[in-house]
Design a protein around this motif. Structure first.
Motif, PDB file in Angstrom:
ATOM      1  N   ASN B 108      -6.106   8.088  -6.567  1.00 58.15           N
ATOM      2  CA  ASN B 108      -5.526   7.621  -5.310  1.00 58.15           C
ATOM      3  C   ASN B 108      -6.602   7.266  -4.292  1.00 58.15           C
ATOM      4  O   ASN B 108      -6.494   6.235  -3.612  1.00 58.15           O
ATOM      5  CB  ASN B 108      -4.608   8.702  -4.720  1.00 58.15           C
ATOM      6  CG  ASN B 108      -3.218   8.659  -5.312  1.00 58.15           C
ATOM      7  OD1 ASN B 108      -2.606   7.604  -5.375  1.00 58.15           O
ATOM      8  ND2 ASN B 108      -2.734   9.795  -5.777  1.00 58.15           N
ATOM      9  N   ILE B 112      -6.710   3.506  -3.164  1.00 53.08           N
ATOM     10  CA  ILE B 112      -6.396   3.150  -1.777  1.00 53.08           C
ATOM     11  C   ILE B 112      -7.631   2.588  -1.082  1.00 53.08           C
ATOM     12  O   ILE B 112      -7.573   1.564  -0.392  1.00 53.08           O
ATOM     13  CB  ILE B 112      -5.843   4.373  -1.016  1.00 53.08           C
ATOM     14  CG1 ILE B 112      -4.507   4.815  -1.619  1.00 53.08           C
ATOM     15  CG2 ILE B 112      -5.667   4.064   0.464  1.00 53.08           C
ATOM     16  CD1 ILE B 112      -3.996   6.124  -1.104  1.00 53.08           C
ATOM     17  N   ILE B 142      -6.463  10.292   3.264  1.00 51.85           N
ATOM     18  CA  ILE B 142      -5.051   9.931   3.244  1.00 51.85           C
ATOM     19  C   ILE B 142      -4.426  10.153   1.862  1.00 51.85           C
ATOM     20  O   ILE B 142      -3.199  10.216   1.731  1.00 51.85           O
ATOM     21  CB  ILE B 142      -4.855   8.454   3.693  1.00 51.85           C
ATOM     22  CG1 ILE B 142      -3.431   8.222   4.231  1.00 51.85           C
ATOM     23  CG2 ILE B 142      -5.107   7.474   2.569  1.00 51.85           C
ATOM     24  CD1 ILE B 142      -3.236   8.746   5.589  1.00 51.85           C
ATOM     25  N   ALA B 143      -5.263  10.332   0.838  1.00 48.27           N
ATOM     26  CA  ALA B 143      -4.726  10.392  -0.521  1.00 48.27           C
ATOM     27  C   ALA B 143      -4.044  11.710  -0.843  1.00 48.27           C
ATOM     28  O   ALA B 143      -3.107  11.765  -1.640  1.00 48.27           O
ATOM     29  CB  ALA B 143      -5.842  10.135  -1.523  1.00 48.27           C
ATOM     30  N   THR B 325      -1.656   0.186   4.316  1.00 42.02           N
ATOM     31  CA  THR B 325      -1.952   1.591   4.005  1.00 42.02           C
ATOM     32  C   THR B 325      -0.714   2.281   3.440  1.00 42.02           C
ATOM     33  O   THR B 325      -0.771   2.943   2.401  1.00 42.02           O
ATOM     34  CB  THR B 325      -2.420   2.330   5.269  1.00 42.02           C
ATOM     35  OG1 THR B 325      -3.492   1.619   5.856  1.00 42.02           O
ATOM     36  CG2 THR B 325      -2.874   3.735   4.938  1.00 42.02           C
ATOM     37  N   CYS B 329      -0.437   3.587  -0.363  1.00 34.29           N
ATOM     38  CA  CYS B 329      -0.193   5.011  -0.615  1.00 34.29           C
ATOM     39  C   CYS B 329       0.942   5.180  -1.613  1.00 34.29           C
ATOM     40  O   CYS B 329       0.863   5.980  -2.549  1.00 34.29           O
ATOM     41  CB  CYS B 329       0.169   5.736   0.683  1.00 34.29           C
ATOM     42  SG  CYS B 329      -1.253   6.165   1.669  1.00 34.29           S
ATOM     43  N   ARG B 333       0.142   5.988  -5.786  1.00 33.76           N
ATOM     44  CA  ARG B 333       0.669   7.260  -6.240  1.00 33.76           C
ATOM     45  C   ARG B 333       1.631   7.049  -7.412  1.00 33.76           C
ATOM     46  O   ARG B 333       1.565   7.751  -8.417  1.00 33.76           O
ATOM     47  CB  ARG B 333       1.374   7.999  -5.112  1.00 33.76           C
ATOM     48  CG  ARG B 333       1.942   9.316  -5.576  1.00 33.76           C
ATOM     49  CD  ARG B 333       2.207  10.327  -4.527  1.00 33.76           C
ATOM     50  NE  ARG B 333       2.792  11.504  -5.160  1.00 33.76           N
ATOM     51  CZ  ARG B 333       2.099  12.495  -5.652  1.00 33.76           C
ATOM     52  NH1 ARG B 333       0.789  12.485  -5.578  1.00 33.76           N
ATOM     53  NH2 ARG B 333       2.687  13.519  -6.248  1.00 33.76           N
ATOM     54  N   ARG B 366       2.587  13.309   3.013  1.00 32.70           N
ATOM     55  CA  ARG B 366       1.354  13.602   3.745  1.00 32.70           C
ATOM     56  C   ARG B 366       1.695  14.390   4.987  1.00 32.70           C
ATOM     57  O   ARG B 366       2.797  14.265   5.528  1.00 32.70           O
ATOM     58  CB  ARG B 366       0.647  12.301   4.129  1.00 32.70           C
ATOM     59  CG  ARG B 366      -0.340  11.828   3.127  1.00 32.70           C
ATOM     60  CD  ARG B 366       0.318  11.399   1.849  1.00 32.70           C
ATOM     61  NE  ARG B 366      -0.565  10.593   1.024  1.00 32.70           N
ATOM     62  CZ  ARG B 366      -0.203  10.022  -0.102  1.00 32.70           C
ATOM     63  NH1 ARG B 366       1.023  10.194  -0.572  1.00 32.70           N
ATOM     64  NH2 ARG B 366      -1.061   9.300  -0.780  1.00 32.70           N
ATOM     65  N   CYS B 370      -4.149  15.769   6.579  1.00 36.81           N
ATOM     66  CA  CYS B 370      -4.700  14.434   6.841  1.00 36.81           C
ATOM     67  C   CYS B 370      -4.959  14.262   8.325  1.00 36.81           C
ATOM     68  O   CYS B 370      -5.993  13.744   8.745  1.00 36.81           O
ATOM     69  CB  CYS B 370      -3.704  13.343   6.461  1.00 36.81           C
ATOM     70  SG  CYS B 370      -2.980  13.496   4.876  1.00 36.81           S
ATOM     71  N   THR B 390      -3.057   6.899   9.878  1.00 38.14           N
ATOM     72  CA  THR B 390      -2.700   8.222   9.357  1.00 38.14           C
ATOM     73  C   THR B 390      -1.381   8.693   9.958  1.00 38.14           C
ATOM     74  O   THR B 390      -0.503   9.189   9.244  1.00 38.14           O
ATOM     75  CB  THR B 390      -3.820   9.231   9.698  1.00 38.14           C
ATOM     76  OG1 THR B 390      -5.064   8.677   9.309  1.00 38.14           O
ATOM     77  CG2 THR B 390      -3.600  10.538   8.975  1.00 38.14           C
ATOM     78  N   VAL B 393       1.482   6.864   8.358  1.00 41.22           N
ATOM     79  CA  VAL B 393       1.741   7.327   6.987  1.00 41.22           C
ATOM     80  C   VAL B 393       2.457   8.670   7.008  1.00 41.22           C
ATOM     81  O   VAL B 393       3.443   8.883   6.293  1.00 41.22           O
ATOM     82  CB  VAL B 393       0.424   7.423   6.188  1.00 41.22           C
ATOM     83  CG1 VAL B 393       0.663   8.131   4.864  1.00 41.22           C
ATOM     84  CG2 VAL B 393      -0.136   6.039   5.946  1.00 41.22           C
ATOM     85  N   THR B 397       6.157   9.169   5.570  1.00 41.12           N
ATOM     86  CA  THR B 397       6.475  10.041   4.425  1.00 41.12           C
ATOM     87  C   THR B 397       7.420  11.162   4.832  1.00 41.12           C
ATOM     88  O   THR B 397       8.377  11.454   4.115  1.00 41.12           O
ATOM     89  CB  THR B 397       5.200  10.634   3.798  1.00 41.12           C
ATOM     90  OG1 THR B 397       4.451  11.291   4.813  1.00 41.12           O
ATOM     91  CG2 THR B 397       4.353   9.580   3.148  1.00 41.12           C
TER      92      THR B 397
END
Lengths: 585, 585
Positions: B108, B112, B142-143, B325, B329, B333, B366, B370, B390, B393, B397
């Motif tokens: 990842n 990414i 971020i992974a 991004t 992500c 994944r 995430r 992060c 970030t 994301v 999520t």
């Protein structure tokens, strides 16, 4: 290696770890704690550690920060003290306690302050630069008995309940007086002239500080109780509220310059009965356990820090001043107790004996509160002398008085705490007398403690319980609650006895019990029942077995900071039950 | 008013209080938490609070301090996760988990990182100043899937045990990879040139960070177990050691730049079984309760802070970068899970279904880790862009994936956790199979998991238990332990049933039980016993009653952060017993 990053939590954790390990170490050798109080041992550990730090760094080890002490170390101890306070003896003796705490402390402050000022006038001692105000300021911080030190010593010597609550209650409630006088004198020291208005304001302030503390504490306590009404679906955070609200009450009181100690005690005493009824059994175990644990660690840390802080170059030595401080502390306290008790005994039937008076006077230990206060003094040229004198007084009281008080109690044959808890019969009798006395007081128009207690109980059941309790249908009498508790305890013991039986028993059933719940009581009967027992026979059996199997366990307000009630008993009781069974078979 | 003096503890207490009250508030309305995950609600509360602070102060509200997060908020959650980790499924799937955690995370990160670098090359997006290294650094933070976010969502949807442990285990163990890659790229960013030696050092470092964490954790765990051998006389501080040692293991690992999360998990898993055997039952209740409470509060605070920190002027908005991004992500994944699972399924009989794969890919939430890492980035001109990406994301999520995962699980009919715990028969069967497979593996020379498990168990009973346990006479099999636990539980229930009976029962005995302990087992028989029962009849009765009265209670590794196992059951079970009794009379 990145030590800086984790330094703060790492060092805090290590200190706590050190304290816990020291505690374990002492308890490994059973003989040591029975001779020397733990507080002395801990100070000793602190002294050694301070010496090591001093030796390695070649500069004074860090002294205990007063902020850390007042904000983090003191609250858990006071909370624990308030939560497990035996409320009956406390309120029965509240008048005497307040007299000692308020008048006694004022007496000591002025006594010590003025007589030390007298010493300062002697030219040979070279102390003429210490003014009267400074002496009074010093008196105000050295006069107050310390709850932490008192608890640490008195919980080990098991004097009778009344004596214990008198010393302990005084040490807690004198905080209000200490706060007022200390701040008053400190502000006087900085004022150019003192007007008589300021003195009167000081007197008025005392009531504000004390009663304000009670008010803040009670309001937070009731809010806590009210909050726990709504935690039914989320049991795990219940214990948190007990700690959060009491801590908030302490901080709020401190913020408004009220007595934090008085606030947190009122909070704990106010919320206890409602919170206990609202939260789950496991939450309550956690609350009790954590409180004990926390206060135990705090108290250990305080004594260790006390030892560490003693080492170093903060002291200015002056033989006469220091010696006379110790002597005056002892003399004025003794005089104060004698005079006050004389008046107390004239008003009470149940008098305080001269032996008890001696122990009250002798048990006036000083501790970390004085120590923190003396470091909080504004800088002036004799501060180091005050620090030295305070340190000596603390070490003297903790070591000399703390170590000799147990032999003295033995020698004088001071009345001890009764070992057995009151029986249910006694409890019912006491309850009955309470009602009777409340009635008599009401009729005779004398508004004594029983009258007020009855009124409070009425107010409680009429209003407070309805608001603060989650399931308020009908108030369970404490006898019923006791029975439920015993039943639960007994059931666990039975299960454990079954386990214990593995080794001893012959293959057939050894441990057998018969739990039989009739509509109004639950007793344990034996197995030898006919298929259709008639009620009379059953009742008879129930009675016999209730007598044989139940020994009413301690339900009394035994206070000990390091153990929870009934911590070590279960196995013994289970054995006892096993033996009884064995015989009956 | 002296606010400054108490500011720090007062504000901390108030934040915790806010978190607890928010939690109570959500649970008052039962419908809300069943639709929206608590984490979303808490972030929402945080957003509102941040808005209020922003509106009142006219400047950005304080962001969550990374130090506070890593030193104080994260450890309780990870400790709780490690302590209550269902160890059997974890070790059964350790290979797959490690594959996902190590290879998957690396996949990842580079996926990414490189594809974002590709996006940066498009001139229209005006991102050409973001170098490859910065993109990789961003990819490394971020992974990683976040354990806090995963726990918060997955504990509410009750997917099957294997799926749960795969996602959850990955989120915990990827910490080692994240730490290494993040620090590697960050130091690369500051280096003028990168030699190939540095890259190899980075690969080697991964093993040091991971295995070092395990080693630190296990040594602290065993020390903790060893310490609790000596706490017999001072029960109240037992829970302290569990917390102190695990926290120390975390801090020590962080100090040496090892993986703190891995360390604290190893510590918790290593000490659990020994500590449980050494400490008293009440201490253990306190440990469990406090762990749940603490992690629950930490987790609440993290999500609230996450919300608060989102508001403000820390963001630089760039549509393409942020959108890509999020897309990358998700895509990387999904691809990673597909590829890795393909290899995993080729080696295993018990394969991961495509539905499970989808949930694993979709459950890659995430969270706060992060977020804290992005704030820890060294200052450079595009930091605010990274912060914005970030934040988006995380919010995407947690909100979109977190809220849709439950309906998706329902829709796909993903295999759920079995509701009933395994019966004793099943447990014995599993145990038997373990031994059998260990034997087969030993004979066939295949050193698989059963072989190692057997060896470890041997080592444990031969050496570890003797050193770490207080009362080591003979190892109790878990079946015996289960029986003892059931017995204890049952006894309590009986007592409670007695209380419950007050309302229902007719005056004669309604609830009656007969605890009968024979030498090797303890069962409950009915009251209708003749005076001299012969052993056969007794055995028969025991069997019938064991069948009727005992329903084997949940002993499975059901994991839930907010409740303790068996928290709400007792009353229901007591009622059930009552009804059974009623019939039998």
């Amino acid at each position: 290696l990145d030590y800086q990053h984790v330094q703060v939590p790492f060092e805090i954790t290590l200190w706590i770890m050190l304290a816990s390990l020291a505690k374990i170490g002492f308890h490994l050798y059973n003989k040591l704690p029975s001779v020397v109080p733990e507080s002395c041992l801990l100070i000793f550990v602190g002294l050694i550690m301070g010496g090591i730090i001093y030796g390695l760094n070649d500069r004074s080890p860090p002294v205990m920060d007063s902020d850390i002490f007042f904000l983090y170390l003191l609250p858990p101890i006071v909370l624990d003290a308030g939560y497990f306070m035996p409320s009956r003896p406390f309120f029965e003796n509240i008048g005497t306690i307040l007299l000692y705490a308020v008048v006694g402390t004022i007496w000591n402050v002025f006594g010590i302050g003025f007589s030390l000022y007298g010493i300062c006038q002697v030219k040979a001692f070279r102390l003429q630069d210490v003014s009267l105000l400074h002496n009074l300021l010093f008196g105000s911080l050295i006069a107050a008995v310390d709850p932490v030190a008192v608890l640490a010593v008195f919980e080990e010597i098991h004097v009778n309940e009344k004596l214990h609550i008198l010393v302990f209650g005084e040490s807690l409630l004198n905080d209000a007086v200490t706060v007022v006088l200390y701040k008053l004198f400190r502000s006087f020291c900085e004022m150019p002239t003192i007007k008589s208005v300021d003195v009167f304001a000081g007197v008025g302030k005392f009531f504000v500080v004390g009663l304000g503390g009670v008010l803040v504490g009670l309001s937070f306590g009731f809010t806590a109780a009210f909050t726990t009404r709504f935690t039914k679906d989320i049991r795990v955070i219940e214990p948190l509220f007990v700690f959060l609200y009491s801590y908030l009450s302490y901080l709020t009181a401190e913020m408004f310059h009220l007595s934090g100690i008085v606030a947190i005690i009122s909070c704990a005493m106010g919320m206890k009965r409602y919170v206990e009824a609202n939260i789950s059994l496991k939450s309550h175990t956690t609350v009790k356990y954590f409180m004990k644990m926390w206060s135990s660690v705090s108290d250990t840390l305080i004594f260790i820090f006390l030892g560490v802080s003693t080492i170093g170059e903060n002291h200015e030595w002056n033989w006469p001043y220091i010696c006379f401080t110790v002597i005056f502390c002892l003399v004025w306290r003794a005089l104060g107790v004698l005079v006050l008790t004389f008046f107390v005994n004239r008003c009470h039937v149940n008098t305080i004996t001269s032996k008890d008076q001696f122990i009250i006077a002798y048990g006036g230990l000083r501790g970390a509160i004085c120590f923190s206060l003396v470091f909080l003094l504004p800088d002036f040229h004799r501060k180091k002398l005050f620090i030295a004198a305070t340190t000596v007084v603390i070490l003297f009281t903790v070591f000399v008085q703390g170590m000799t008080i147990r032999p003295l109690v033995d020698l004088l044959a001071v009345k001890r705490k009764r070992e057995s808890a009151p029986t249910v019969g006694e409890q019912i009798h006491i309850r009955f007398l309470d009602h009777l006395l409340a009635g008599i007081e009401d009729i005779s128009g004398h508004w004594g403690q029983y009258y007020w207690k009855d009124k409070l109980e009425y107010f409680n059941s009429k209003y407070l319980q309805k608001i603060l309790l989650r399931e308020y249908d009908q108030p369970k009498s404490s006898i019923v609650l006791l029975y439920e508790k015993l039943e639960r305890k007994h059931a666990i013991e039975l299960a454990q006895a079954g386990q214990l039986g593995h080794g001893l028993a012959h293959p057939s059933f050894l441990c057998s019990a018969f739990l039989c719940s009739s509509s109004d009581r639950t007793v344990i009967t034996d197995q030898k029942l006919e298929d259709t027992p008639n009620p009379d026979v059953l009742d008879n059996m129930q009675e016999i077995l209730a007598r044989n199997l139940y020994r009413i366990r301690r339900t009394g307000p035994a206070y000990n900071r390091h153990t929870l009630p009934g911590d070590s008993e279960p196995t013994e009781q289970a054995k006892e039950i096993l033996i009884l069974r064995h015989k009956s078979l």
